[in-house]
Write a protein that holds these residues in place. Sequence first.
Motif, PDB file in Angstrom:
ATOM      1  N   VAL A 393       4.860  17.363  23.147  1.00 14.57           N
ATOM      2  CA  VAL A 393       4.083  17.335  21.906  1.00 14.57           C
ATOM      3  C   VAL A 393       2.792  18.098  22.173  1.00 14.57           C
ATOM      4  O   VAL A 393       1.874  17.588  22.812  1.00 14.57           O
ATOM      5  CB  VAL A 393       3.786  15.892  21.450  1.00 14.57           C
ATOM      6  CG1 VAL A 393       3.005  15.906  20.145  1.00 14.57           C
ATOM      7  CG2 VAL A 393       5.074  15.102  21.294  1.00 14.57           C
ATOM      8  N   ALA A 394       2.733  19.334  21.713  1.00 15.01           N
ATOM      9  CA  ALA A 394       1.583  20.198  21.995  1.00 15.01           C
ATOM     10  C   ALA A 394       1.692  21.464  21.170  1.00 15.01           C
ATOM     11  O   ALA A 394       2.753  21.772  20.610  1.00 15.01           O
ATOM     12  CB  ALA A 394       1.535  20.546  23.481  1.00 15.01           C
ATOM     13  N   PRO A 421       1.940  19.111  17.126  1.00 14.55           N
ATOM     14  CA  PRO A 421       1.044  17.957  17.027  1.00 14.55           C
ATOM     15  C   PRO A 421       0.493  17.758  15.621  1.00 14.55           C
ATOM     16  O   PRO A 421      -0.160  16.742  15.350  1.00 14.55           O
ATOM     17  CB  PRO A 421      -0.065  18.296  18.027  1.00 14.55           C
ATOM     18  CG  PRO A 421      -0.086  19.791  18.078  1.00 14.55           C
ATOM     19  CD  PRO A 421       1.334  20.222  17.884  1.00 14.55           C
ATOM     20  N   GLU A 422       0.746  18.705  14.721  1.00 16.92           N
ATOM     21  CA  GLU A 422       0.295  18.587  13.340  1.00 16.92           C
ATOM     22  C   GLU A 422       1.276  17.719  12.564  1.00 16.92           C
ATOM     23  O   GLU A 422       2.449  18.064  12.428  1.00 16.92           O
ATOM     24  CB  GLU A 422       0.191  19.975  12.690  1.00 16.92           C
ATOM     25  CG  GLU A 422      -0.733  20.933  13.423  1.00 16.92           C
ATOM     26  CD  GLU A 422      -2.179  20.492  13.342  1.00 16.92           C
ATOM     27  OE1 GLU A 422      -2.537  19.775  12.387  1.00 16.92           O
ATOM     28  OE2 GLU A 422      -2.960  20.855  14.252  1.00 16.92           O
ATOM     29  N   LEU A 436       4.961  16.056  14.263  1.00 16.94           N
ATOM     30  CA  LEU A 436       4.650  14.743  14.807  1.00 16.94           C
ATOM     31  C   LEU A 436       5.195  13.597  13.960  1.00 16.94           C
ATOM     32  O   LEU A 436       5.668  12.594  14.500  1.00 16.94           O
ATOM     33  CB  LEU A 436       3.129  14.606  14.976  1.00 16.94           C
ATOM     34  CG  LEU A 436       2.647  13.436  15.831  1.00 16.94           C
ATOM     35  CD1 LEU A 436       3.211  13.504  17.228  1.00 16.94           C
ATOM     36  CD2 LEU A 436       1.126  13.415  15.872  1.00 16.94           C
ATOM     37  N   PHE A 453       2.780  14.312  26.122  1.00 15.47           N
ATOM     38  CA  PHE A 453       1.761  14.645  25.133  1.00 15.47           C
ATOM     39  C   PHE A 453       0.661  15.491  25.776  1.00 15.47           C
ATOM     40  O   PHE A 453       0.278  15.262  26.928  1.00 15.47           O
ATOM     41  CB  PHE A 453       1.123  13.373  24.561  1.00 15.47           C
ATOM     42  CG  PHE A 453       2.058  12.520  23.752  1.00 15.47           C
ATOM     43  CD1 PHE A 453       2.088  12.622  22.375  1.00 15.47           C
ATOM     44  CD2 PHE A 453       2.899  11.602  24.372  1.00 15.47           C
ATOM     45  CE1 PHE A 453       2.944  11.833  21.618  1.00 15.47           C
ATOM     46  CE2 PHE A 453       3.760  10.810  23.628  1.00 15.47           C
ATOM     47  CZ  PHE A 453       3.784  10.924  22.252  1.00 15.47           C
ATOM     48  N   ASP A 457      -4.373  18.601  22.637  1.00 14.93           N
ATOM     49  CA  ASP A 457      -3.959  18.770  21.246  1.00 14.93           C
ATOM     50  C   ASP A 457      -3.692  17.461  20.508  1.00 14.93           C
ATOM     51  O   ASP A 457      -3.632  17.452  19.272  1.00 14.93           O
ATOM     52  CB  ASP A 457      -2.686  19.626  21.180  1.00 14.93           C
ATOM     53  CG  ASP A 457      -2.885  21.008  21.777  1.00 14.93           C
ATOM     54  OD1 ASP A 457      -4.002  21.532  21.650  1.00 14.93           O
ATOM     55  OD2 ASP A 457      -1.933  21.539  22.375  1.00 14.93           O
ATOM     56  N   VAL A 458      -3.509  16.368  21.246  1.00 16.66           N
ATOM     57  CA  VAL A 458      -3.130  15.092  20.630  1.00 16.66           C
ATOM     58  C   VAL A 458      -4.221  14.054  20.878  1.00 16.66           C
ATOM     59  O   VAL A 458      -4.528  13.754  22.032  1.00 16.66           O
ATOM     60  CB  VAL A 458      -1.790  14.575  21.193  1.00 16.66           C
ATOM     61  CG1 VAL A 458      -1.414  13.245  20.551  1.00 16.66           C
ATOM     62  CG2 VAL A 458      -0.686  15.606  20.993  1.00 16.66           C
ATOM     63  N   THR A 462      -3.376   8.803  18.516  1.00 15.63           N
ATOM     64  CA  THR A 462      -2.026   9.253  18.169  1.00 15.63           C
ATOM     65  C   THR A 462      -1.065   8.989  19.318  1.00 15.63           C
ATOM     66  O   THR A 462       0.103   8.595  19.109  1.00 15.63           O
ATOM     67  CB  THR A 462      -2.037  10.751  17.824  1.00 15.63           C
ATOM     68  OG1 THR A 462      -2.952  10.978  16.746  1.00 15.63           O
ATOM     69  CG2 THR A 462      -0.658  11.232  17.434  1.00 15.63           C
ATOM     70  N   PHE A 463      -1.537   9.210  20.532  1.00 18.25           N
ATOM     71  CA  PHE A 463      -0.738   8.951  21.730  1.00 18.25           C
ATOM     72  C   PHE A 463      -0.308   7.480  21.786  1.00 18.25           C
ATOM     73  O   PHE A 463       0.875   7.165  21.939  1.00 18.25           O
ATOM     74  CB  PHE A 463      -1.556   9.331  22.965  1.00 18.25           C
ATOM     75  CG  PHE A 463      -0.883   9.069  24.280  1.00 18.25           C
ATOM     76  CD1 PHE A 463       0.426   9.455  24.515  1.00 18.25           C
ATOM     77  CD2 PHE A 463      -1.577   8.439  25.310  1.00 18.25           C
ATOM     78  CE1 PHE A 463       1.039   9.219  25.738  1.00 18.25           C
ATOM     79  CE2 PHE A 463      -0.970   8.196  26.525  1.00 18.25           C
ATOM     80  CZ  PHE A 463       0.331   8.588  26.743  1.00 18.25           C
ATOM     81  N   SER A 466       2.034   6.365  18.898  1.00 15.53           N
ATOM     82  CA  SER A 466       3.404   6.830  19.128  1.00 15.53           C
ATOM     83  C   SER A 466       4.129   5.912  20.106  1.00 15.53           C
ATOM     84  O   SER A 466       5.326   5.622  19.944  1.00 15.53           O
ATOM     85  CB  SER A 466       3.399   8.263  19.670  1.00 15.53           C
ATOM     86  OG  SER A 466       2.814   9.153  18.745  1.00 15.53           O
TER      87      SER A 466
END
Length: 630
Positions: A393-394, A421-422, A436, A453, A457-458, A462-463, A466
């Motif tokens: 995720v990046a 990541p958007e 994401l 992740f 970028d995250v 959010t990490f 998730s």
Amino acid sequence: MQGIDGEIIVVDNASVDRTPQLLHEHFPEVKVIANPDNLGFAKANNLALRISQGKYVVLLNPDTIVSENTFSECLNFMDTHIEAGAVGVRMIDGSGRFLPESKRGLPTLVASFMKMTGLYRIFSTSATLNRYYQGHVKEYQTAPIEVLCGAFMFMRKSILDQTGFLDEDFFMYGEDIDLSYRITQSGHPVYYLPSTTIIHYKGESTRKSTINYILTFYEAMLIFTKKHPEFKGQQSLIRVAIYLHGLVQLIHQFAIRIWPVLLDALLLSGSFYVVSRLWANYFYHSPGYFKASFYNINIPLYTLIAIVSFFLNGAYDKPYSKKSSWLGLGWSIIGILVIYAMLPTHMRTSRMVILLGSFLYLVFMVLSRWKLPPWNVSSRELLHHEPRKAIIVAKLDEAIRIRELINRSRDLIEITGTVSPEADASSVDAQYIGQLNQLAEIVRVHNVKEIIFSAHDVPFSTFTSSMTLLGPGMRYMLAAATSMNIVGSMSSETEGESYAIRIDFKLAHPSSLRAKRLFDLASSFIMIFISPILFLSIHPNRSLFRNIIQLITGKRTWVSYHPSDNLIKSLPFIKPGILSPAYPEDELKPTKRLEHIHYVYARDYHWTTDLAILSAQWRRIGQKPLPYAK
């Protein structure tokens, strides 16, 4: 720390991975205390506390990741609760599970007993029977508690000046309890604040079943009760608990280790016994054909040969490998037949019994390796030793960098694709496999076992969200934005890992160490046999016999790292050596060449490497052993 007037102090306890140098290079604003020796948790933190200048101080473990709002949330809480002496936060492990040590109670006898026996789980919400983990305080409830976890302790400096810093008499597990108790005794409560979350990769439950953990835990409790008079009455009972719990755990650990060997011994001897009985009845038509010596000597001898063969081929090494069992069985059959041929005629029985008994055991071996522990490893353990699918995720640039780190690591990871990541992107680049907000569906469709992740970028929130969404059972990793590390772990039961430094050193494998030891022994006995020739043909030769004796007794090995390399502590441990894979040009100043040769030696080790080095340097075998510092 953005927007916060503060300082960062790192205490390095004699690490060997160039941490102080890298900190000076990449984070010059960080204050570094580089200790020449490992002083332990309490002493190291006290060094930082003494030079700290802030109104508040935070003790933070190195295996943690804090969120963007952790420090600001704690600052706001302490500023608005002037009576508070310290505060701790909600902690989760590497798979998103809540760590109960985020909120703890004092180690009274009942609390300690319930904790060490695991009975607190039955009374998870009880203030009395689950006092150790403050069961009456809910996971998302801000409330005063009795003890903070040493992984994260946010404290008012003025209170510490009154109560004193960490007590250096504690080795581990007790200093945070003692300091929390002293803070509350000074009239300032400590709080649990769940409005912010941190990740603690190596949670409190790590290795909690080991003897060392139990002894260290109880020793800390004894120090605590001796120090505080109101708890002194518990000392005798705690000592009894040490012996009882330690004995039970010792028996348990021994049973776990010896169980595979006992199972194979039982199946092997049983197979030979059953086949011999059947062969005597239906082939020789004589139930008493095989004498008592066959059952008392031959069968135990055959079983012993097979067990030794399994051991030498790594069948009992972790992680357990079915291939090692097959190799062990094959070599054991050859070994038994060779020994059979060497036995006196009156002790020989029937080769067919050996072959049929081995075949019957083969059936049992297949069934046991398929259905019984420890060979039928859990799915979580398989994640550590088998190839697994992963997604990143990046953004695309970061994804390329992360892929490169994974490729360098030689880890068993298959990157399925990259997720944007958007979360609400109107259009996603074709190079992404999704965005994401589709993460759960992507994991399901692609059967992904790991998500990496990008910290760049995250956002941390959010990490963690998730992790909560997808739940435990997966591996969640975080690629640091300012270093070449990807860190994470499955749970509090496993240590945090780093792809940048996680190298599979073959020299660390039990099978390699066993092969190295067997080579040392075999070559030493051969040299004793030809010692007159060697003594006359090598120079110097004064230490030849002493070297051979030290090898046979296990004090040294033929080939080891040269002591001039200061980085050998970061390599798998082996005994001091007589010879080295290479010698530096200037023995007073280790070279990069020497460091590289040691690294390759440990990474790609095979016993034939030692054979090649011994063959090339055989004239040195009578020299004085390499001078290792004590």
